[in-house]
Every structure is written in structure tokens, then in C-alpha cells.
Design a protein around this motif. Structure first.
Motif, PDB file in Angstrom:
ATOM      1  N   SER A  24       0.868  -1.308   0.038  1.00  0.00           N
ATOM      2  CA  SER A  24       0.118  -0.158   0.146  1.00  0.00           C
ATOM      3  C   SER A  24       0.768   1.066  -0.039  1.00  0.00           C
ATOM      4  N   SER A  25       0.142   2.280  -0.122  1.00  0.00           N
ATOM      5  CA  SER A  25       1.087   3.521  -0.144  1.00  0.00           C
ATOM      6  C   SER A  25       0.640   4.421   1.292  1.00  0.00           C
ATOM      7  N   LEU A  26       0.221   3.771   2.381  1.00  0.00           N
ATOM      8  CA  LEU A  26      -0.007   4.518   3.495  1.00  0.00           C
ATOM      9  C   LEU A  26       1.228   4.840   4.388  1.00  0.00           C
ATOM     10  N   PHE A  27       1.254   6.061   4.735  1.00  0.00           N
ATOM     11  CA  PHE A  27       2.475   6.655   5.626  1.00  0.00           C
ATOM     12  C   PHE A  27       1.878   6.763   7.005  1.00  0.00           C
ATOM     13  N   LEU A  28       2.039   6.131   7.753  1.00  0.00           N
ATOM     14  CA  LEU A  28       1.394   6.357   9.301  1.00  0.00           C
ATOM     15  C   LEU A  28       1.484   7.631   9.728  1.00  0.00           C
ATOM     16  N   THR A  29       2.678   8.313   9.760  1.00  0.00           N
ATOM     17  CA  THR A  29       2.766   9.241  10.432  1.00  0.00           C
ATOM     18  C   THR A  29       2.111  10.662   9.873  1.00  0.00           C
ATOM     19  N   MET A  30       1.388  10.489   8.782  1.00  0.00           N
ATOM     20  CA  MET A  30       0.493  11.631   7.907  1.00  0.00           C
ATOM     21  C   MET A  30      -0.440  11.097   7.505  1.00  0.00           C
ATOM     22  N   ALA A  31      -1.156  10.069   7.685  1.00  0.00           N
ATOM     23  CA  ALA A  31      -2.196   9.387   7.335  1.00  0.00           C
ATOM     24  C   ALA A  31      -3.718  10.266   7.819  1.00  0.00           C
ATOM     25  N   GLY A  32      -4.284  10.536   6.845  1.00  0.00           N
ATOM     26  CA  GLY A  32      -5.655  11.382   7.155  1.00  0.00           C
ATOM     27  C   GLY A  32      -6.903  10.146   7.211  1.00  0.00           C
ATOM     28  N   ARG A  92       3.026   9.667  17.885  1.00  0.00           N
ATOM     29  CA  ARG A  92       1.946   9.273  18.478  1.00  0.00           C
ATOM     30  C   ARG A  92       0.610   9.166  17.427  1.00  0.00           C
ATOM     31  N   HIS A  93       0.614  10.175  16.423  1.00  0.00           N
ATOM     32  CA  HIS A  93      -0.445   9.963  15.462  1.00  0.00           C
ATOM     33  C   HIS A  93      -0.289   8.467  14.567  1.00  0.00           C
ATOM     34  N   ALA A  94       0.973   8.016  14.272  1.00  0.00           N
ATOM     35  CA  ALA A  94       1.404   6.878  13.736  1.00  0.00           C
ATOM     36  C   ALA A  94       0.608   5.821  14.451  1.00  0.00           C
ATOM     37  N   ALA A  95       0.833   5.878  15.875  1.00  0.00           N
ATOM     38  CA  ALA A  95       0.434   4.708  16.678  1.00  0.00           C
ATOM     39  C   ALA A  95      -1.028   4.661  16.808  1.00  0.00           C
ATOM     40  N   ARG A 127      -3.688   1.472  15.703  1.00  0.00           N
ATOM     41  CA  ARG A 127      -4.472   1.122  16.727  1.00  0.00           C
ATOM     42  C   ARG A 127      -5.840   0.778  16.008  1.00  0.00           C
ATOM     43  N   ARG A 128      -6.262   2.151  14.852  1.00  0.00           N
ATOM     44  CA  ARG A 128      -7.485   1.940  14.224  1.00  0.00           C
ATOM     45  C   ARG A 128      -7.484   0.770  13.243  1.00  0.00           C
ATOM     46  N   ILE A 129      -6.333   0.622  12.376  1.00  0.00           N
ATOM     47  CA  ILE A 129      -6.491  -0.519  11.696  1.00  0.00           C
ATOM     48  C   ILE A 129      -6.539  -1.802  12.255  1.00  0.00           C
ATOM     49  N   SER A 179       7.174   0.835  20.596  1.00  0.00           N
ATOM     50  CA  SER A 179       7.128   1.338  22.086  1.00  0.00           C
ATOM     51  C   SER A 179       6.098   1.930  22.484  1.00  0.00           C
ATOM     52  N   LEU A 180       5.318   2.556  21.669  1.00  0.00           N
ATOM     53  CA  LEU A 180       3.899   3.191  21.716  1.00  0.00           C
ATOM     54  C   LEU A 180       2.605   2.206  21.368  1.00  0.00           C
ATOM     55  N   LEU A 181       2.965   1.182  20.960  1.00  0.00           N
ATOM     56  CA  LEU A 181       1.952   0.091  20.884  1.00  0.00           C
ATOM     57  C   LEU A 181       1.747  -1.171  21.664  1.00  0.00           C
ATOM     58  N   ASP A 182       0.601  -1.731  21.941  1.00  0.00           N
ATOM     59  CA  ASP A 182       0.577  -2.753  22.988  1.00  0.00           C
ATOM     60  C   ASP A 182       1.302  -3.912  22.485  1.00  0.00           C
ATOM     61  N   ALA A 183       1.072  -4.149  21.016  1.00  0.00           N
ATOM     62  CA  ALA A 183       2.018  -5.448  20.323  1.00  0.00           C
ATOM     63  C   ALA A 183       2.802  -4.705  19.137  1.00  0.00           C
TER      64      ALA A 183
END
Length: 263
Positions: free
Chosen positions: A62-70, A110-113, A117-119, A151-155
Motif C-alpha cells: 500500500s501507499s499508507l504513510f502512518l505519520t501523516m495518514a488522514g 503518536r499519530h502513527a500509533a 490501533r485504528r487499523i 514502544s507506543l503500541l500494545d503489540a
């Protein structure tokens, strides 16, 4: 260990053409990023059924960029997750985003994390078996930065090790990357390059400065049993020779390392 190639190397080809090429070369799987000139794989597969007897698709790019994804980006990514589940593909590649020359912004991390979580919540609700896999690329081209996000994720997120980028851009030795994050590595990209005054140019496998034999010796000694893709980036670098010219060089590298492409 299984071997394949990314369809970035032949971006105009259909899935059937890529599959025929992989079979002819004795490869085990495909990594699908571009087909029929498109990067929109949910749309491509909606119009092009998978031919009977096709090789497995190990990674869907995919082309998803976690730190800037809307929100719209995440919703589009759900289409890739749904498609991967339908195809029996275990991993959908995501990027972290950003530039390695810049420090990681804590707020963007934090946004990436939050996006991860949403995914994961959506995948659990839908019963999708595929999982997102973070490529060690762009701002996340070394182990420490991937670990900072995890480190910001549960898994922790599983990793796609772009072995060239952690070495060339991240400045990490192959052994150091492996020692730091090997339990999370599910897939590996392999490519070669040569330094230039402007940065580097990609070259055929085994013809550049990347320590190819060191990589495959390391993987063999550690019993790595995942996939390794030749990532011949003709989609982004049309000056490169056709994929058909690079694949025999890839086979030569593998044979020198003690593998046959079909093993």
C-alpha cells in the motif's frame, strides 16, 4: 527461505504476466505493488480475477504513510486489508513516512500509533487475517526508529526489512539490524546500488556495493524461513533495464550464496 520479486519491476504487467515470469524463473511467490500500470490494487483485482494456479502473493504493497495518514487514507487502506484477506495474503505493507535526515516528531509518532490501533481494531471487527507490516524505509530506515514507534503500541508491528535502506540510508550493518529486530522481521527486500556524487544509483543484483553475500549468509545461518523479494524499482526509476534482465542476476547472487531460486 522463499524467493520472489516485487511487481514494481514490471509495473505495466498484468498479474498473469508477472506470475508467468516468476514461474519461469523458478520463484516461489509474488509481492504485489503495481499491476496494469496502477497502484490501486483493490480496483485492479475487482476487474481482474486471480488466474487459476497462480503463485501466492506474500505481501500486498500500500501507499499508507502512518505519520501523516488522514481519515481518507486509512479508509482506502482498509480496502487493501480486505483484499489481502480475500487473496490469502498475510501482510499489507505500510510506510512510516518522513525523511531519515530529520528527527522523528513525537506528535507524528503518536499519530502513527493511533493509526495502527485504528487499523487493528477494524481488522478485528471484520475478521481480517492479514496484518499491517512496517517497511524499514524513509524516516524509519533503522532499528531504533522502528522500535520507538513500537514502544507506543500494545503489540509491536511486524517489519519488512528493506536491507538496502537500513544499510545505505540508516547506516546500520546487516548484523546489527538483525540482532536488534529479527524477531519482528517477516519479509525482506533485496536490491543493490552504487554510490554517486548525488547519492546512489540502483544497479543489477551483485554489481554494486551492497554486501549481498553477507546478507544471504546471515539469513542462512540464522535459519530465516520467510520471503525475500528482489525489489527492482522500475516503476520509480524507468531508466532501469527491464525486470527480465535483473532476474538472472538475482539468480546468480542466490546460487553463489548456496541457494537455487526454486529451493
Amino acid at each position: 527461505m522463499k524467493f520472489g520479486f516485487s511487481t514494481l519491476g514490471a509495473p505495466q504487467y498484468s498479474l498473469a504476466q508477472c506470475n508467468d515470469l516468476a514461474v519461469t524463473c523458478g520463484l516461489d511467490f509474488l509481492e504485489v505493488r503495481s499491476l496494469g500500470g496502477s497502484l490501486d490494487m483493490p480496483a485492479y483485482f475487482a476487474e481482474n480475477p486471480v488466474p487459476a494456479g497462480s503463485l501466492p502473493i506474500h505481501v500486498l504493497g500500500s501507499s499508507l504513510f502512518l505519520t501523516m495518514a488522514g481519515d481518507a487514507d486509512v479508509e482506502a487502506f482498509f480496502g487493501f486489508m480486505k483484499l489481502a484477506d480475500q487473496l490469502g495474503t498475510p501482510y499489507v505493507r505500510v510506510f512510516g513516512g518522513g525523511d531519515f535526515s530529520e528527527d522523528l516528531d513525537p506528535e507524528k509518532l503518536r499519530h502513527a500509533a493511533t493509526v495502527v490501533r485504528r487499523i487493528r481494531e477494524k481488522a478485528a471487527a471484520e475478521g481480517w487475517r492479514a496484518e499491517p507490516i512496517l517497511e524499514m524505509h524513509d524516516a524509519f530506515s533503522n532499528s531504533e526508529r522502528c522500535q520507538r514507534l513500537n514502544s507506543l503500541l500494545d503489540a509491536p508491528l511486524s517489519l519488512l526489512w528493506d536491507s538496502h535502506h537500513t544499510w545505505r540510508i540508516g547506516g546500520e550493518s546487516l548484523a546489527d539490524t538483525w540482532q536488534a529486530v529479527s524477531p519482528l522481521i517477516r519479509h525482506i527486500h533485496y536490491k543493490d546500488s552504487r554510490a554517486t556524487a548525488e547519492g546512489f544509483d540502483y544497479v543489477p543484483p551483485g554489481e554494486g556495493e551492497f554486501p549481498s553475500q553477507d546478507l544471504f549468509s546471515l539469513l542462512k545461518s540464522q535459519g530465516y524461513a520467510g520471503g525475500v523479494s528482489l525489489e527492482w524499482e522500475r516503476k520509480w526509476h524507468p531508466e532501469l533495464a527491464p525486470l527480465e534482465a535483473a532476474l538472472p542476476k538475482f539468480a546468480d547472487v542466490l546460487r553463489t550464496a548456496g541457494f537455487s531460486p526454486a529451493s
